[in-house]
Design a protein around this motif. Structure first.
Motif, PDB file in Angstrom:
ATOM      1  N   LEU A   1      12.170  -3.079  14.774  1.00 45.62           N
ATOM      2  CA  LEU A   1      11.822  -1.729  14.325  1.00 45.62           C
ATOM      3  C   LEU A   1      11.151  -1.845  12.964  1.00 45.62           C
ATOM      4  CD1 LEU A   1      11.903   1.350  14.505  1.00 45.62           C
ATOM      5  CD2 LEU A   1      14.283   1.286  13.726  1.00 45.62           C
ATOM      6  N   VAL A   2       9.880  -1.437  12.901  1.00 49.53           N
ATOM      7  CA  VAL A   2       9.089  -1.559  11.672  1.00 49.53           C
ATOM      8  C   VAL A   2       8.956  -0.175  11.038  1.00 49.53           C
ATOM      9  CG1 VAL A   2       6.808  -2.135  10.752  1.00 49.53           C
ATOM     10  CG2 VAL A   2       7.814  -3.561  12.549  1.00 49.53           C
ATOM     11  N   LEU A   3       9.426  -0.047   9.802  1.00 52.15           N
ATOM     12  CA  LEU A   3       9.418   1.251   9.122  1.00 52.15           C
ATOM     13  C   LEU A   3       8.643   1.190   7.819  1.00 52.15           C
ATOM     14  CD1 LEU A   3      13.222   2.045   9.616  1.00 52.15           C
ATOM     15  CD2 LEU A   3      11.301   2.914  10.986  1.00 52.15           C
ATOM     16  N   GLY A   4       8.193   2.356   7.351  1.00 51.19           N
ATOM     17  CA  GLY A   4       7.528   2.463   6.055  1.00 51.19           C
ATOM     18  C   GLY A   4       8.553   2.483   4.938  1.00 51.19           C
ATOM     19  N   GLY A   5       8.333   3.345   3.945  1.00 50.81           N
ATOM     20  CA  GLY A   5       9.212   3.423   2.790  1.00 50.81           C
ATOM     21  C   GLY A   5       8.401   3.874   1.594  1.00 50.81           C
ATOM     22  N   GLY A   6       8.619   3.249   0.450  1.00 53.73           N
ATOM     23  CA  GLY A   6       7.867   3.602  -0.742  1.00 53.73           C
ATOM     24  C   GLY A   6       6.409   3.177  -0.640  1.00 53.73           C
ATOM     25  N   GLY A   7       5.662   3.484  -1.709  1.00 58.51           N
ATOM     26  CA  GLY A   7       4.223   3.184  -1.728  1.00 58.51           C
ATOM     27  C   GLY A   7       3.518   4.357  -2.379  1.00 58.51           C
ATOM     28  N   TYR A   8       3.023   4.153  -3.609  1.00 62.67           N
ATOM     29  CA  TYR A   8       2.603   5.285  -4.430  1.00 62.67           C
ATOM     30  C   TYR A   8       1.152   5.220  -4.874  1.00 62.67           C
ATOM     31  CZ  TYR A   8       7.490   5.732  -3.813  1.00 62.67           C
ATOM     32  OH  TYR A   8       8.705   5.829  -3.194  1.00 62.67           O
ATOM     33  N   THR A   9       0.413   4.269  -4.317  1.00 65.77           N
ATOM     34  CA  THR A   9      -1.034   4.258  -4.488  1.00 65.77           C
ATOM     35  C   THR A   9      -1.597   4.379  -3.079  1.00 65.77           C
ATOM     36  OG1 THR A   9      -0.772   2.868  -6.463  1.00 65.77           O
ATOM     37  CG2 THR A   9      -2.971   2.926  -5.458  1.00 65.77           C
ATOM     38  N   PRO A  10      -1.849   5.656  -2.645  1.00 72.31           N
ATOM     39  CA  PRO A  10      -2.091   5.914  -1.218  1.00 72.31           C
ATOM     40  C   PRO A  10      -3.149   5.022  -0.552  1.00 72.31           C
ATOM     41  CG  PRO A  10      -1.739   7.984  -2.341  1.00 72.31           C
ATOM     42  CD  PRO A  10      -1.753   6.908  -3.419  1.00 72.31           C
ATOM     43  N   ARG A  11      -4.239   4.735  -1.249  1.00 68.19           N
ATOM     44  CA  ARG A  11      -5.264   3.923  -0.579  1.00 68.19           C
ATOM     45  C   ARG A  11      -4.734   2.533  -0.217  1.00 68.19           C
ATOM     46  NH1 ARG A  11      -6.437   4.269  -5.919  1.00 68.19           N
ATOM     47  NH2 ARG A  11      -6.622   2.284  -7.053  1.00 68.19           N
ATOM     48  N   ASN A  12      -3.861   1.984  -1.055  1.00 69.86           N
ATOM     49  CA  ASN A  12      -3.321   0.653  -0.764  1.00 69.86           C
ATOM     50  C   ASN A  12      -2.183   0.703   0.254  1.00 69.86           C
ATOM     51  OD1 ASN A  12      -5.180  -0.478  -2.472  1.00 69.86           O
ATOM     52  ND2 ASN A  12      -3.813  -0.359  -4.262  1.00 69.86           N
ATOM     53  N   VAL A  13      -1.420   1.797   0.225  1.00 70.20           N
ATOM     54  CA  VAL A  13      -0.391   1.990   1.254  1.00 70.20           C
ATOM     55  C   VAL A  13      -1.057   1.975   2.633  1.00 70.20           C
ATOM     56  CG1 VAL A  13       1.363   3.561   2.173  1.00 70.20           C
ATOM     57  CG2 VAL A  13       1.046   3.374  -0.306  1.00 70.20           C
ATOM     58  N   SER A  14      -2.147   2.726   2.758  1.00 69.02           N
ATOM     59  CA  SER A  14      -2.793   2.836   4.071  1.00 69.02           C
ATOM     60  C   SER A  14      -3.451   1.519   4.468  1.00 69.02           C
ATOM     61  CB  SER A  14      -3.796   3.980   4.079  1.00 69.02           C
ATOM     62  OG  SER A  14      -4.824   3.742   3.151  1.00 69.02           O
ATOM     63  N   ARG A  15      -4.021   0.819   3.506  1.00 73.46           N
ATOM     64  CA  ARG A  15      -4.575  -0.507   3.818  1.00 73.46           C
ATOM     65  C   ARG A  15      -3.477  -1.432   4.346  1.00 73.46           C
ATOM     66  NH1 ARG A  15      -7.954   0.125  -1.509  1.00 73.46           N
ATOM     67  NH2 ARG A  15     -10.089  -0.259  -0.765  1.00 73.46           N
ATOM     68  N   LEU A  16      -2.357  -1.463   3.641  1.00 77.91           N
ATOM     69  CA  LEU A  16      -1.261  -2.361   4.004  1.00 77.91           C
ATOM     70  C   LEU A  16      -0.727  -2.054   5.394  1.00 77.91           C
ATOM     71  CD1 LEU A  16       0.839  -4.562   3.081  1.00 77.91           C
ATOM     72  CD2 LEU A  16       2.338  -2.636   2.565  1.00 77.91           C
ATOM     73  N   TRP A  17      -0.386  -0.811   5.625  1.00 81.84           N
ATOM     74  CA  TRP A  17       0.269  -0.475   6.891  1.00 81.84           C
ATOM     75  C   TRP A  17      -0.696  -0.583   8.067  1.00 81.84           C
ATOM     76  CZ3 TRP A  17       3.676   4.131   4.673  1.00 81.84           C
ATOM     77  CH2 TRP A  17       4.703   3.573   3.896  1.00 81.84           C
ATOM     78  N   THR A  18      -2.004  -0.384   7.804  1.00 79.47           N
ATOM     79  CA  THR A  18      -2.992  -0.628   8.858  1.00 79.47           C
ATOM     80  C   THR A  18      -3.036  -2.117   9.189  1.00 79.47           C
ATOM     81  OG1 THR A  18      -4.323   1.243   8.158  1.00 79.47           O
ATOM     82  CG2 THR A  18      -5.447  -0.457   9.443  1.00 79.47           C
ATOM     83  N   TYR A  19      -3.087  -2.930   8.157  1.00 75.91           N
ATOM     84  CA  TYR A  19      -3.099  -4.383   8.348  1.00 75.91           C
ATOM     85  C   TYR A  19      -1.844  -4.832   9.097  1.00 75.91           C
ATOM     86  CZ  TYR A  19      -3.134  -9.347   7.005  1.00 75.91           C
ATOM     87  OH  TYR A  19      -3.109 -10.713   7.004  1.00 75.91           O
ATOM     88  N   GLU A  20      -0.700  -4.269   8.733  1.00 74.77           N
ATOM     89  CA  GLU A  20       0.542  -4.681   9.383  1.00 74.77           C
ATOM     90  C   GLU A  20       0.634  -4.143  10.813  1.00 74.77           C
ATOM     91  OE1 GLU A  20       3.075  -5.685   5.360  1.00 74.77           O
ATOM     92  OE2 GLU A  20       3.440  -3.754   6.296  1.00 74.77           O
ATOM     93  N   THR A  21       0.008  -3.010  11.067  1.00 75.78           N
ATOM     94  CA  THR A  21      -0.085  -2.518  12.444  1.00 75.78           C
ATOM     95  C   THR A  21      -0.947  -3.462  13.271  1.00 75.78           C
ATOM     96  OG1 THR A  21       0.076  -0.234  11.652  1.00 75.78           O
ATOM     97  CG2 THR A  21      -0.725  -0.543  13.894  1.00 75.78           C
TER      98      THR A  21
END
Ligand code: ZLM
Ligand code: CA
Ligand code: ZN
Length: 397
Positions: free
Chosen positions: A299-319
């Protein structure tokens, strides 16, 4: 479309609901649910939805939330609004409402939506309809039974783990958010059926929540089943990934979990507005990939992340990375599975492209030189690893 053809060894499910993203914590609050809109746009832009089952999630109902949370706290969350807050004056301090956890419009819908998504994801794993289930709107690890904390109101992680425990004898929880996963640790503090492992910045008096030192190890039947890796500012890619692998591998080998929950807080990236680590997207992703390779229901979940452009880059990459890889055991027989390498150039057509300038890349360098000097010496990290190994000697898998 930006994705190399590959064999999907894993069934991946993606649990998403655009309604959760349209809530606002208030002006200047660091938690910005629209980072999820940005993430979803990139995921779609790269065509990743064609490589997984995407589900539109439903809100959790009150009975489901009662599995962990107190009745009076839930009643309060359901009824309170920015307009009637005065009527609940006594409850506000009791439930820790304030600047970190404000009352905003639609707070109940927001909470039940992200919790419903984690519950749906857990159920897909239980039913073997999915091998890896992703909910980027979840991962809100600070919420307590009857108390909001650190931008978290409902603890979707605890709720999802409670579901998994109905069918799984042992669940491993791993938390790579820059903050200590205190709410999850506390919920399972005295059981050996959940092992919690959090890596985080630790500074008792100056960094939230101030818990999670190395000697915080669980109690009762759960003694040695809570693991904490307190870190200092500025940890870099190499030391973090090395330490992560050195710890997670023996933890899995010793504990033999039958399911894993991974909180992927993006505030451990360099340049995060609240974080103080120096990780790049590939290093964070390497941790996710390492866990995935054990081939356990994940089960892969999000969490914190406060620089939105980098949050979205990261989670897209991890997806992207999640659907593509294969369990280690099969690696030699499936050498064609080299992974879904999505291009460093972001999708050309995206309504939010402007957020990603001037480079428009997936992997801009995030470890801004000098911003956070690495205060974690080799010797210090080695000593933290040793302390974890000492606890693992008590575990019989
Ligand atoms: N003050 N506004 C991580 C949760 C971190 C506690 C210090 C509140 C902030 C922060 C809120 C606009 C996860 C603390 C902070 C100001 C007591 C924290 C509202 C700025 C603002 O400008 C802000 C009025 C706010 C909050 C900064 N709060 C930064 N750090 C932490 C909580 C959650 O990532 O782990 C998982 C999602 N709180 O340090 C104070 C001690 C409240
Ligand atoms: Ca953590
Ligand atoms: Zn955090």
């Amino acid at each position: 479309l930006g994705v190399n053809p590959q064999v999907n060894m894993f069934q991946v499910s993606y649990h998403h609901n655009a309604m959760a993203e349209n809530h606002h914590f208030g002006a200047a609050h660091p938690m910005k649910p629209w980072r999820l809109t940005l993430t979803n746009q990139l995921v779609l832009g790269y065509g990743l939805h064609e490589h997984m089952d995407t589900y539109s999630t439903r809100p959790a109902n009150e009975d489901e939330l009662k599995d962990f949370h107190g009745d009076d706290y839930l009643e309060f969350l359901k009824r309170v609004t920015p307009h009637n807050t005065q009527e609940f004056a006594n409850d506000l301090s009791k439930f820790n409402i304030g600047d970190d956890c404000p009352i905003f419009d639609g707070i109940w819908d927001y909470c039940s939506l992200y919790a419903g998504a984690s519950l749906d994801a857990a159920k897909k794993l239980i039913n073997h309809q999915s091998d890896i289930a992703i909910n980027w709107s979840g991962g809100l690890h600070h919420a307590k039974k009857s108390e909001a904390s650190g931008f978290c109101y409902i603890n979707d992680i605890v709720l999802a783990i409670l579901q998994l425990l109905r069918y799984h004898p042992r669940v491993l929880y791993i938390d790579i958010d820059v903050h200590h996963g205190d709410g999850v640790e506390q919920a399972f503090f005295s059981t050996d059926r959940v092992m919690t492992l959090s890596l985080h910045k630790y500074d008792k008096d100056n960094f939230f929540p101030g818990t999670g030192n190395w000697d915080d190890i669980g109690g009762g039947a759960g003694k040695h089943y809570a693991l904490n890796v307190p870190l200092k500012d500025g940890i870099d890619d190499e030391s973090y990934v090395r330490l992560f692998k050195q710890i997670v591998e023996p933890v899995i080998e010793k504990y033999c979990p039958t399911a894993v929950v991974l909180q992927c807080g993006a505030d451990s990236l360099g340049s995060d507005k609240l974080g103080c680590f120096n990780l790049n997207i590939k290093a964070h992703g390497a941790c996710v990939e390492f866990v995935k390779k054990f081939g356990l229901p994940l089960l892969v979940l999000g969490g914190g992340g406060y620089t939105p452009r980098n949050v979205s880059r990261l989670w897209t990459y991890e997806t992207a990375y999640t659907p593509s890889h294969i369990p280690m055991a099969n690696a030699s027989t499936n050498t064609i599975c080299v992974g879904a390498e999505i291009e460093d150039d972001l999708p050309a057509r995206s309504p939010y492209r402007e957020y990603f300038g001037p480079d428009y890349k997936l992997h801009p360098p995030l470890s801004k030189e000098g911003k956070y000097e690495n205060k974690n010496s080799k010797k210090y990290l080695e000593s933290m690893k040793t302390k974890i190994m000492e606890h693992l000697r008590f575990i019989d898998g």
